[in-house]
Each structure stands twice: as C-alpha cells, then as structure tokens.
Design an enzyme around this catalytic site. Structure first.
Site, PDB file in Angstrom:
ATOM      1  N   SER A 108     -64.746  -4.774 128.769  1.00  0.00           N
ATOM      2  CA  SER A 108     -65.286  -3.590 129.425  1.00  0.00           C
ATOM      3  C   SER A 108     -66.804  -3.536 129.341  1.00  0.00           C
ATOM      4  O   SER A 108     -67.410  -3.957 128.347  1.00  0.00           O
ATOM      5  CB  SER A 108     -64.698  -2.339 128.773  1.00  0.00           C
ATOM      6  OG  SER A 108     -65.316  -1.166 129.268  1.00  0.00           O
ATOM      7  N   TYR A 130     -68.208  -1.174 136.024  1.00  0.00           N
ATOM      8  CA  TYR A 130     -68.030   0.149 136.615  1.00  0.00           C
ATOM      9  C   TYR A 130     -69.155   0.360 137.632  1.00  0.00           C
ATOM     10  O   TYR A 130     -70.257  -0.180 137.476  1.00  0.00           O
ATOM     11  CB  TYR A 130     -68.107   1.246 135.554  1.00  0.00           C
ATOM     12  CG  TYR A 130     -66.884   1.359 134.691  1.00  0.00           C
ATOM     13  CD1 TYR A 130     -65.712   1.929 135.182  1.00  0.00           C
ATOM     14  CD2 TYR A 130     -66.892   0.907 133.372  1.00  0.00           C
ATOM     15  CE1 TYR A 130     -64.583   2.045 134.388  1.00  0.00           C
ATOM     16  CE2 TYR A 130     -65.766   1.018 132.575  1.00  0.00           C
ATOM     17  CZ  TYR A 130     -64.615   1.586 133.089  1.00  0.00           C
ATOM     18  OH  TYR A 130     -63.499   1.684 132.306  1.00  0.00           O
ATOM     19  N   THR A 156     -63.775  -1.739 138.416  1.00  0.00           N
ATOM     20  CA  THR A 156     -63.013  -0.490 138.342  1.00  0.00           C
ATOM     21  C   THR A 156     -63.830   0.573 139.066  1.00  0.00           C
ATOM     22  O   THR A 156     -64.792   1.106 138.515  1.00  0.00           O
ATOM     23  CB  THR A 156     -62.770  -0.067 136.881  1.00  0.00           C
ATOM     24  OG1 THR A 156     -62.084  -1.115 136.197  1.00  0.00           O
ATOM     25  CG2 THR A 156     -61.934   1.199 136.822  1.00  0.00           C
ATOM     26  N   LYS A 254     -59.475  -3.413 140.143  1.00  0.00           N
ATOM     27  CA  LYS A 254     -58.541  -2.735 139.249  1.00  0.00           C
ATOM     28  C   LYS A 254     -58.343  -1.279 139.674  1.00  0.00           C
ATOM     29  O   LYS A 254     -59.311  -0.590 139.991  1.00  0.00           O
ATOM     30  CB  LYS A 254     -59.060  -2.786 137.811  1.00  0.00           C
ATOM     31  CG  LYS A 254     -58.089  -2.297 136.752  1.00  0.00           C
ATOM     32  CD  LYS A 254     -58.675  -2.541 135.357  1.00  0.00           C
ATOM     33  CE  LYS A 254     -57.673  -2.220 134.260  1.00  0.00           C
ATOM     34  NZ  LYS A 254     -57.388  -0.789 134.147  1.00  0.00           N
ATOM     35  N   HIS A 278     -54.705   3.312 135.410  1.00  0.00           N
ATOM     36  CA  HIS A 278     -55.622   3.388 134.269  1.00  0.00           C
ATOM     37  C   HIS A 278     -54.956   3.971 133.024  1.00  0.00           C
ATOM     38  O   HIS A 278     -55.555   4.760 132.286  1.00  0.00           O
ATOM     39  CB  HIS A 278     -56.885   4.150 134.630  1.00  0.00           C
ATOM     40  CG  HIS A 278     -57.579   3.617 135.847  1.00  0.00           C
ATOM     41  ND1 HIS A 278     -58.094   2.342 135.913  1.00  0.00           N
ATOM     42  CD2 HIS A 278     -57.798   4.169 137.074  1.00  0.00           C
ATOM     43  CE1 HIS A 278     -58.603   2.134 137.118  1.00  0.00           C
ATOM     44  NE2 HIS A 278     -58.432   3.220 137.836  1.00  0.00           N
TER      45      HIS A 278
END
Length: 393
Positions: A108, A130, A156, A254, A278
């Site tokens: 992440s 992100y 994401t 995702k 999620h």
C-alpha cells in the site's frame, strides 16, 4: 516455537485479539457503518457448496499459476493494506513470508515501510497507488516504485470515506506524542507480549507513511496523507487510462464490482481487475465480492485477469473463487491476523493453512490442478448473484 503454530485463520484471529491492544485490534477488524458488507463477505462463501467426486482422484495436485506476469506457487496474493503497526517489522515481515511461500506481495501507498525495503524482501512486489494529489505527484510515486523494482502497479480509485461504525471506531493519533503515549499506556500494559516486541525493536509504532512522502521532505503522517486523499477529486476513467499509460508493466484495477465498469476497465487498458468491496471498509450494504465475481468473469475474463478480494479465510474459499472464474485471490485480514499472532512465521502459517485447504479441496473434487476448476465443481444456490444485478427502469 511449536506452541506458536495455529491450525486455522480463525485461531490466528483469536490470538491476535489476545495479543494486541484493544484499539489496535479494532483497527484491524475495521468495516464501516453497520458492518453488513463485512459479514456478507464471509457469509456468501458459506452459501456455496461443492460437488465432490468419489473416484479417479489425482495423486498429485498442482497449485501454482501465473498472475500479473508472476509465477506463484499458489493462487493467493497479499492484498495491500495500510500501516501495519501490529508488528515492528510490518510489511517487511509480510513480504519475507510471501517470498518464503512463493507468492507476490501488494504494498500500500499507506504502508509503514518504504517500497525499497519491501521490494528487497520480496522482488515480486506490486505497488498500490491511491488517486491522491496532482498528476505530477502521482507520477513521482509511480517512478519511485519503478526505480525500486516493483513488478506491477495496483490502482485503488474509489472510496466513500465513511467514518462511523456502530461498534465504535478506535482513536488513532496523528503522532505518538508523550501525551498520546500516556493515554495509550493502560492498553499497552495489558498486552505485554506485543509491548515487548516493540521494546526489543527499540522503536515506537510508526504512524508515518514513507511512500507518500516527497523526496527530501518531512515524513508524511497517515492522517496528513489521508486528508490530502479526501480532498483530491476522484479520478475519471480518463485518469485511469492516463495512469495506465505511465506504467508499462502489469496494471491491476482494484475495487471493480459492476459488469459495466469491468468493461470500461478493459477499455482503459488494464491488465487485471480485482473484484472487491475493500473488505467492507467502503460503502456498507455492498454485497459480498464473490456474488459479483461470476458475472464479471463471464463478461471480461477472456480479456483480462480477474482476481477476487474479500472474505477469504480458508483454502476452500480460494477454490470456490477459482471455480467461479477468478485467476487468483487477494487476502487482507487473514494475513494481518497471522502477523499479529506471530510475525513473519504467523503470515507463513496462514499461507500454509490456505495451501493445505486448496490441496484438500482439489483432492475431494478430483482435480489435478487449480487450472482445471470450473463451475461444475461448485453448487451455487438460486438467487446467489441477484443482489449484484442493479435494476434499471
């Protein structure tokens, strides 16, 4: 440490709850609002049955496959999750465990360890982005991941930023100031083994997110980055296409849940999609990911790789997902319980549990490899996918 071994993911969760301070454990449980989606992610797997065979079993089963260009020894990948302060080694321990068990690691942007350290621990690392900040800022993060040696990119793009939980949310500080440490001390003292891990590491739980920090700048705090993410306008499909053009390797989108959006993802040039809600941390009331999987696999499975993320707790869950069209699955909470229970060895333990369960299910179904699995191997009850077909008109 024979006594540290556990035989199910459920036992790993029980041990994590005993080992972690209450607020840290609550952060891992997560979920949003009433927790409808969290519950359905697991309950949906219980509705699916198997159609076992009684003879003609294969004496050896092949669990390996290829996902996002990576050869993996089992169809289970590590899903990217945020700051893993449940253990001092955090994402590096997870990366080492995944490498030891022959699978890939999703990292992440909100991780507590830098991408360079994680790639060094597991060369099969996929970096998750992100949509946060300007395109220039995002492009710099992409270049950093490329320079570090990441083998793939995960985007994401969606989030509802729902904050309320009916069971209460843990208080997570911006920084571990002396005042915050004093407030947290009663919780930590009641979990001496967790506290001892940090004492031995000679550092405090890190609430910064190094992969969101600008080169040479001050370390970005989790909530500082989170606030910037909240203030960044959500990406358009043109933004998704733009980001895809910045990365010449495998690219996973995702959070796909609808067939129409799966088709748009294909048009945007992605190489894979993850059918995901999620982990129930986004829009509560979204049905389980596994309910959306068959329709999406039927629609785009010939064009892109389809993965499933959400609710995996057993090897048999993995087999059900593969039978319904997934190339592989991503796990989140399952490995975090293992990390909390026993560090790197705990994550390896979880992967071993899933491997054993996959092999056992293949044996019962008379299949010689994960590639042979199909719809005829599972019993899908009537109406199982109805909840994910939005009505129009």
């Amino acid at each position: 440490m024979g006594g540290a071994w556990f035989e199910t993911v459920a036992e790993a969760q029980r041990r994590a709850e005993k080992r972690l301070p209450r607020s840290v454990y609550s952060a891992l449980v997560a979920g949003s609002e009433k927790g409808l989606t969290v519950r359905d992610n697991q309950a949906a797997f219980e509705e699916l049955g198997f159609a076992p065979r009684t003879a003609g079993f294969s004496g050896k089963r092949e669990l390996g496959t290829t996902v996002l260009g990576q050869q993996v020894s089992l169809p289970v990948l590590i899903s990217p999750t945020g700051v893993q302060a449940v253990h001092p080694d955090g994402e590096v321990a997870v990366a080492r465990a995944a490498a030891a068990r022959g699978t890939a690691m999703g990292l992440s942007s909100f991780a507590s360890k830098p991408v360079e350290d994680v790639v060094a621990a597991n060369p099969q690392t996929l970096f998750q982005i992100y949509w946060c900040g300007s395109r220039d800022m995002i492009a710099r993060r992409v270049e950093r991941a490329r320079a570090a040696g990441a083998v793939g990119l995960i985007l994401t793009p969606d989030w509802s930023f729902s904050h309320g939980r009916d069971w209460g949310s843990p208080r997570i500080p911006e920084r571990l100031t002396p005042r915050e440490m004093l407030r947290f001390a009663p919780e930590a003292i009641t979990r001496p083994r967790w506290l001892l891990d940090w004492v031995r590491s000679r550092r405090l739980p890190d609430l910064t997110v190094p992969n969101m920090s600008e080169p040479g700048g001050a370390p970005t705090t989790f909530f500082g980055a989170y606030g910037e993410w909240m203030q960044t306008p959500p990406p358009s499909w043109e933004d998704v296409r733009w980001l895809r053009e910045q990365w010449d390797g495998p690219f996973l989108l995702k959070g796909v849940f609808r067939v129409d959006e799966a088709k748009r993802a294909v048009d945007a040039g992605v190489s894979a999609i993850s059918v995901s809600n999620h982990g129930g941390n986004n829009l509560d009331g979204t049905p389980a990911s596994i309910r959306a999987l068959p329709g999406i696999a039927d629609a785009v499975g010939e064009q892109v790789e389809v993965l499933l993320d959400g609710g995996i707790r057993r090897g048999s869950d993995v087999v059900k997902a593969l039978a319904l069209g997934a190339r592989a699955v991503l796990i989140g909470r399952a490995y975090l319980w293992g990390l909390a229970a026993n560090g790197q060895a705990g994550v390896e333990n979880v992967l071993d549990i899933l491997r054993g369960g996959i092999d056992s299910a293949l044996l019962g179904l008379g299949r010689g490899s994960v590639a042979e699995l199909g719809r005829e191997d599972v019993i899908v009850p009537a109406g199982f996918t109805d909840a994910v077909q939005p009505r129009v008109g």
